[in-house]
Write an enzyme that holds these catalytic residues in place. Structure first.
Site, PDB file in Angstrom:
ATOM      1  N   PRO A  35       4.261   6.747  -5.273  1.00  0.00           N
ATOM      2  CA  PRO A  35       3.655   5.931  -4.213  1.00  0.00           C
ATOM      3  C   PRO A  35       2.140   5.902  -4.323  1.00  0.00           C
ATOM      4  CG  PRO A  35       4.426   8.030  -3.326  1.00  0.00           C
ATOM      5  CD  PRO A  35       4.874   7.977  -4.755  1.00  0.00           C
ATOM      6  N   ASP A  36       1.512   4.809  -3.853  1.00  0.00           N
ATOM      7  CA  ASP A  36       0.048   4.831  -3.786  1.00  0.00           C
ATOM      8  C   ASP A  36      -0.355   5.530  -2.488  1.00  0.00           C
ATOM      9  OD1 ASP A  36       0.342   2.950  -1.790  1.00  0.00           O
ATOM     10  OD2 ASP A  36      -0.472   1.285  -2.937  1.00  0.00           O
ATOM     11  N   PHE A  37      -1.615   5.479  -2.115  1.00  0.00           N
ATOM     12  CA  PHE A  37      -2.070   6.218  -0.939  1.00  0.00           C
ATOM     13  C   PHE A  37      -2.098   5.365   0.328  1.00  0.00           C
ATOM     14  CE2 PHE A  37      -3.629   8.396  -4.634  1.00  0.00           C
ATOM     15  CZ  PHE A  37      -3.356   9.722  -4.330  1.00  0.00           C
ATOM     16  N   ARG A  38      -2.641   4.145   0.213  1.00  0.00           N
ATOM     17  CA  ARG A  38      -2.986   3.402   1.425  1.00  0.00           C
ATOM     18  C   ARG A  38      -2.138   2.161   1.697  1.00  0.00           C
ATOM     19  NH1 ARG A  38      -7.199   5.646  -0.904  1.00  0.00           N
ATOM     20  NH2 ARG A  38      -8.372   7.141   0.348  1.00  0.00           N
TER      21      ARG A  38
ATOM     22  N   ASN B 155      -6.403   8.271 -10.911  1.00  0.00           N
ATOM     23  CA  ASN B 155      -5.064   8.845 -10.803  1.00  0.00           C
ATOM     24  C   ASN B 155      -4.984  10.255 -11.394  1.00  0.00           C
ATOM     25  OD1 ASN B 155      -4.465   6.423  -9.684  1.00  0.00           O
ATOM     26  ND2 ASN B 155      -3.487   5.571 -11.497  1.00  0.00           N
TER      27      ASN B 155
ATOM     28  N   ASP C 168      -1.935  11.483 -12.262  1.00  0.00           N
ATOM     29  CA  ASP C 168      -0.600  11.581 -12.853  1.00  0.00           C
ATOM     30  C   ASP C 168      -0.597  11.662 -14.381  1.00  0.00           C
ATOM     31  OD1 ASP C 168      -1.100   8.883 -13.664  1.00  0.00           O
ATOM     32  OD2 ASP C 168      -0.154   8.100 -11.849  1.00  0.00           O
TER      33      ASP C 168
ATOM     34  N   HIS D  59     -10.872  11.760 -10.615  1.00  0.00           N
ATOM     35  CA  HIS D  59     -10.423  12.683  -9.572  1.00  0.00           C
ATOM     36  C   HIS D  59      -9.593  13.823 -10.146  1.00  0.00           C
ATOM     37  CE1 HIS D  59     -10.976   9.216  -6.439  1.00  0.00           C
ATOM     38  NE2 HIS D  59     -12.102   9.686  -6.897  1.00  0.00           N
TER      39      HIS D  59
HETATM   40  P1  OAD Z   1      -4.882   3.184  -2.733  1.00  0.00           P
HETATM   41  O1  OAD Z   1      -3.519   3.519  -2.224  1.00  0.00           O
HETATM   42  O2  OAD Z   1      -6.007   3.332  -1.784  1.00  0.00           O
HETATM   43  O3  OAD Z   1      -4.889   1.675  -3.267  1.00  0.00           O
HETATM   44  C1  OAD Z   1      -3.885   1.185  -4.108  1.00  0.00           C
HETATM   45  C2  OAD Z   1      -4.064  -0.326  -4.234  1.00  0.00           C
HETATM   46  O4  OAD Z   1      -3.165  -0.814  -5.213  1.00  0.00           O
HETATM   47  C3  OAD Z   1      -3.790  -1.092  -2.958  1.00  0.00           C
HETATM   48  O5  OAD Z   1      -4.804  -2.043  -2.775  1.00  0.00           O
HETATM   49  C4  OAD Z   1      -2.425  -1.768  -3.217  1.00  0.00           C
HETATM   50  O6  OAD Z   1      -2.325  -3.005  -2.568  1.00  0.00           O
HETATM   51  C5  OAD Z   1      -2.474  -1.949  -4.708  1.00  0.00           C
HETATM   52  N1  OAD Z   1      -1.160  -1.938  -5.387  1.00  0.00           N
HETATM   53  C6  OAD Z   1      -0.126  -1.099  -5.203  1.00  0.00           C
HETATM   54  N2  OAD Z   1       0.865  -1.361  -6.079  1.00  0.00           N
HETATM   55  C7  OAD Z   1       0.434  -2.400  -6.858  1.00  0.00           C
HETATM   56  C8  OAD Z   1       1.004  -3.138  -7.944  1.00  0.00           C
HETATM   57  N3  OAD Z   1       2.205  -2.840  -8.438  1.00  0.00           N
HETATM   58  N4  OAD Z   1       0.263  -4.145  -8.475  1.00  0.00           N
HETATM   59  C9  OAD Z   1      -0.964  -4.457  -7.987  1.00  0.00           C
HETATM   60  N5  OAD Z   1      -1.548  -3.785  -6.988  1.00  0.00           N
HETATM   61  C10 OAD Z   1      -0.860  -2.771  -6.419  1.00  0.00           C
HETATM   62  O7  OAD Z   1      -5.096   4.052  -4.058  1.00  0.00           O
HETATM   63  P2  OAD Z   1      -6.469   4.375  -4.797  1.00  0.00           P
HETATM   64  O8  OAD Z   1      -7.419   3.251  -4.660  1.00  0.00           O
HETATM   65  O9  OAD Z   1      -6.117   4.847  -6.147  1.00  0.00           O
HETATM   66  O10 OAD Z   1      -8.124  10.599  -4.065  1.00  0.00           O
HETATM   67  O11 OAD Z   1      -6.991   5.614  -3.954  1.00  0.00           O
HETATM   68  C11 OAD Z   1      -8.191   6.248  -4.314  1.00  0.00           C
HETATM   69  C12 OAD Z   1      -8.174   7.706  -4.015  1.00  0.00           C
HETATM   70  O12 OAD Z   1      -7.789   7.922  -2.650  1.00  0.00           O
HETATM   71  C13 OAD Z   1      -7.160   8.512  -4.793  1.00  0.00           C
HETATM   72  O13 OAD Z   1      -7.603   8.864  -6.075  1.00  0.00           O
HETATM   73  C14 OAD Z   1      -6.973   9.728  -3.942  1.00  0.00           C
HETATM   74  C15 OAD Z   1      -6.948   9.104  -2.581  1.00  0.00           C
HETATM   75  O14 OAD Z   1      -7.407   9.909  -1.548  1.00  0.00           O
HETATM   76  C16 OAD Z   1      -7.973  11.905  -4.297  1.00  0.00           C
HETATM   77  O15 OAD Z   1      -6.895  12.394  -4.470  1.00  0.00           O
HETATM   78  C17 OAD Z   1      -9.247  12.678  -4.372  1.00  0.00           C
END
Ligand code: OAD
Ligand code: ZN
Length: 347
Positions: A34-37, A108, A110, A127
């Site tokens: 999963p992503d974060f936000r 990431n 991972d 990170h």
């Molecule tokens: P986010 O979860 O903040 O953002 C992920 C983005 O990817 C969102 O804008 C989604 O809409 C988009 N997305 C998800 N799946 C997708 C797909 N298949 N194709 C295109 N877009 C997609 O994640 P990050 O920006 O990586 O920090 O978050 C940054 C940091 O916040 C992470 O490294 C982590 C977290 O706190 C630490 O662990 C220090």
């Protein structure tokens, strides 16, 4: 859309052109991480069970020092080894193979860029990653395979001082690796360059500033489900925005560039390699379990270390010279503090 893709392919085909990637959790969602936000599916929307004061506390160093359990519950689910790279990861690797990859800046943890075959000198894990671990008290270093073993018996504690052991992931409140700053000094002014930002909400600084700081002659591309960061606040006339699934876009680009056969070969090789590794780890774990039963219970930690090293050696042998695995850049304690940017993140 097709015109935009053709434009990207055209720049990539140009003699001497290079590409720098700026990626985040969105390039790994198709791998099952999963992503974060993302509002419903993101990690931060699904952490109620961990009873955190606020979702990002799970990656906050001060919170970890008091309550490491929440992080370890999550770490168990996210631990590398279970996931295969996405088409987008292989697209980055193909850019490397074609001599086009300037650098891949990733948020990431991972290690999937490495698993896809991107070389250490081409990756900046801004990170950190799970590749190595340290005791947060005496700083003793530990192979993450050992940590994995210790995690099976509860919260991992340092064999030397009994402090908590943490993978070298950069938590809020910690400095970014010096590699991040050193290489950005070299990369930010690259001419004849394409900047592809993908799968990130550009919500965490200082990373979110990179696509903003990149040379004005560089063509910026956003491949993401939503418009974000500098593409909203300080758009450039030449920006290309593709609000689509990043794997779909990567696949189309690969087609346009004539790299399809190589992509298929990489995917097949990746699958095979993971199956071999899984089998080896399972065999070693069942061997170690029966040995452990007979071992002196008081020597549990030493035993775990020894057996994990054996697993690591077997896996390394099976990989035969593969450059997978990672060495993290040294952390620079004086550099920018993620904690000061915590307020800027939008949950
Ligand atoms: P986010 O979860 O903040 O953002 C992920 C983005 O990817 C969102 O804008 C989604 O809409 C988009 N997305 C998800 N799946 C997708 C797909 N298949 N194709 C295109 N877009 C997609 O994640 P990050 O920006 O990586 O920090 O978050 C940054 C940091 O916040 C992470 O490294 C982590 C977290 O706190 C630490 O662990 C220090
Ligand atoms: Zn220690």
């Amino acid at each position: 859309m097709d015109k935009k893709l053709e434009k990207i392919a055209e720049v990539l085909k140009k003699e001497g052109s290079t590409v720098t990637f700026f990626v985040g959790a969105g390039i790994s969602t198709n791998c099952g991480i999963p992503d974060f936000r993302s509002p419903k599916t993101g990690l931060y929307a699904n952490l109620q069970r961990l009873n955190l004061p606020y979702p990002e506390a799970v990656f906050d160093i001060e919170y970890f020092k008091k309550s490491p359990k929440a992080f370890y519950t999550l770490a168990d689910e996210l631990f590398p080894g279970k996931f295969l790279p996405s088409i987008f990861h292989y697209f980055i690797k193909l850019c490397q193979d074609k001599g086009k990859l300037r650098r891949c800046y990733s948020q990431n943890i991972d290690t999937l860029e490495r698993i896809a075959g991107v070389e250490d000198d081409k990756i900046v894990e801004a990170h950190g990653s799970f590749a190595n671990s340290h005791c947060i008290t005496c700083k003793a270093e530990m192979e993450t395979k050992v940590l994995r073993k210790l995690m099976k018996t509860g919260i991992p504690k340092c064999p030397v001082c009994k402090g908590y052991v943490k993978p070298d992931i950069v938590f809020f409140g910690e400095g970014l690796p010096s590699k991040f700053f050193d290489l950005w000094d070299e990369d930010c002014d690259t001419e004849k360059n394409l900047a592809i930002v993908a799968g990130t909400s550009l919500a965490v600084f200082p990373f979110a500033n990179l696509p903003h700081e990149i040379n004005k002659n560089c063509k910026r591309v956003l491949i993401n489900r939503e418009k974000c960061g500098t593409f909203l606040d300080s758009p450039r006339k030449t920006d290309i925005i593709l609000l689509e699934d990043c794997d779909k876009i990567a696949e189309k680009l690969v087609d346009l560039l004539g790299w399809k056969t190589e992509l298929d070969a990489l995917i097949a090789k990746g699958k095979k390699k993971m199956e071999t590794e899984k089998k080896l780890v399972e065999e070693s774990e069942s061997e170690s379990e029966s040995e452990e039963e007979e071992a002196d219970k008081h020597k549990g930690v030493e035993k775990a270390e020894k057996l994990s090293k054996e697993v690591a050696a077997k896996v390394a042998k099976a990989e035969e010279g593969s450059k997978e695995g990672s060495t993290r850049g040294k952390e620079d304690k004086d550099v920018v503090d993620l904690a000061s940017d915590l307020e800027k993140t939008k949950i």
